[in-house]
Design an enzyme around this catalytic site. Structure first.
Site, short mmCIF file in Angstrom:
data_model
loop_
_atom_site.label_atom_id
_atom_site.label_comp_id
_atom_site.label_asym_id
_atom_site.label_seq_id
_atom_site.Cartn_x
_atom_site.Cartn_y
_atom_site.Cartn_z
N SER A 28 0.25 6.58 -11.84
CA SER A 28 -0.87 5.66 -11.63
C SER A 28 -2.02 5.92 -12.60
CB SER A 28 -1.38 5.77 -10.19
OG SER A 28 -2.52 4.95 -10.01
N THR A 74 -0.41 1.43 -3.59
CA THR A 74 0.63 0.88 -4.44
C THR A 74 1.97 1.03 -3.73
OG1 THR A 74 1.53 0.88 -6.69
CG2 THR A 74 0.93 3.03 -5.76
N LYS A 90 2.21 -1.12 0.62
CA LYS A 90 1.25 -2.21 0.75
C LYS A 90 1.39 -2.98 2.06
CE LYS A 90 0.43 -3.05 -4.17
NZ LYS A 90 0.34 -4.09 -5.24
N GLY A 122 6.67 -9.34 -3.49
CA GLY A 122 5.31 -9.10 -3.06
C GLY A 122 4.26 -9.61 -4.03
N ASN A 132 13.82 -18.43 -8.35
CA ASN A 132 14.17 -17.07 -7.97
C ASN A 132 15.69 -16.95 -7.90
OD1 ASN A 132 13.20 -14.42 -7.10
ND2 ASN A 132 14.15 -14.89 -5.14
#
Length: 279
Positions: free
Chosen positions: A15, A62, A66, A129, A150
């Site tokens: 991160s 993260t 979430k 997400g 998708n």
């Protein structure tokens, strides 16, 4: 007394949030610091209790927490509730309030490149997400034409069905979407396809796009995915995922401190960490 902030995930060592936010705390002379916390799913509830015990001022979330963190918070912003995910928590007088700045952050990044989303026809690639956050945020702003393509059509259909905001949307198979690309003004890629190490992969062939189209990808490792290279080759304007990362962080920083920070500085810090020079 120094305020403490955090970012949690599993894994978390990668991160860049602590570097970005700690630079901002120094820039604005705020006595605060952010630390990464590696939290496993089974320890998530205990972690939230621990954060309350030490009066953590706020934290980012993260993957993969979430959605899982939501039952452990005191309150959740309506947009985050609709999205079904939280990426920012604010400590308001001991109560942990959850927000989602991902979708709004992405849209602020887009608006650096185009003047308005009004009347635009958009195609989202993906139904996970990140797609949900971007789709619901756009819908909440009144953007009317938002199609989704998708690999799994059912996932896209569920995303649209559960959206609480009015919009006109179609679900398209990838091959079907490729045949209709000329009708879109914006294409937004929200999957992990093309991320390192699979840099030669792309979710969609862009040969049929309009010349003045905008193509965005939420990925920033690499800085330019195959999708964006192909888009440029077809005359499109492009943007990688750094603006989304920067603006979602800027919005979190604003919720914590009341200051909307210097996003150019934030972008420079992120690019320096990535070893890149352009966005």
């Amino acid at each position: 007394m120094k305020k403490l902030y955090g970012v949690i995930g599993d894994p978390i060592a990668h991160s860049m949030s602590p570097v970005m936010h700690n630079d901002l705390f120094q820039r604005y002379e705020i006595d605060a610091a952010m630390f990464p916390f590696h939290i496993k799913r089974e320890s998530l509830q205990d972690a939230v209790k621990g954060f309350k015990a030490i009066n953590l001022a706020g934290f980012n979330i993260t993957v993969p927490h979430k959605t899982a963190i939501m039952p452990f918070l005191d309150d959740i912003d309506p947009l985050a509730e609709a999205i079904g995910a939280v990426n920012t928590v604010v400590n308001e007088d001991g109560r942990f309030i959850g927000y989602n700045t991902d979708g709004t952050g992405y849209i602020k990044g887009i608006l650096k490149e185009i003047n308005s989303l009004e009347g635009k026809k958009m195609l989202l690639i993906g139904a996970g997400g990140a797609a949900r956050a971007i789709y619901y945020t756009l819908a909440s702003m009144g953007v009317e034409h938002l199609d989704i393509t998708n690999r799994t059509l059912e996932a896209a259909e569920i995303l649209i069905e559960h959206c609480p905001y009015p919009t006109h949307s179609e679900v398209l198979a990838l091959a079907e979407a490729e045949k209709q690309l000329s009708k879109y003004d914006l294409i937004v890629q929200t999957t992990s396809i093309g991320m390192e190490p699979n840099v030669d992969e792309s979710p969609l062939c862009l040969d049929g796009i309009k010349k003045d189209i905008f193509v965005g990808d939420i990925i920033y490792t690499p800085l330019e995915t195959k999708l964006l290279r192909d888009a440029k080759g077809n005359g499109a304007r492009t943007q990688n995922g750094i603006p989304m990362f920067v603006y979602q962080g800027a919005l979190a920083f604003e919720k914590w401190t009341g200051i909307f920070p210097d996003t150019e500085r934030m972008q420079s810090v992120v690019l320096q960490q990535l070893g890149g020079k352009t966005c």
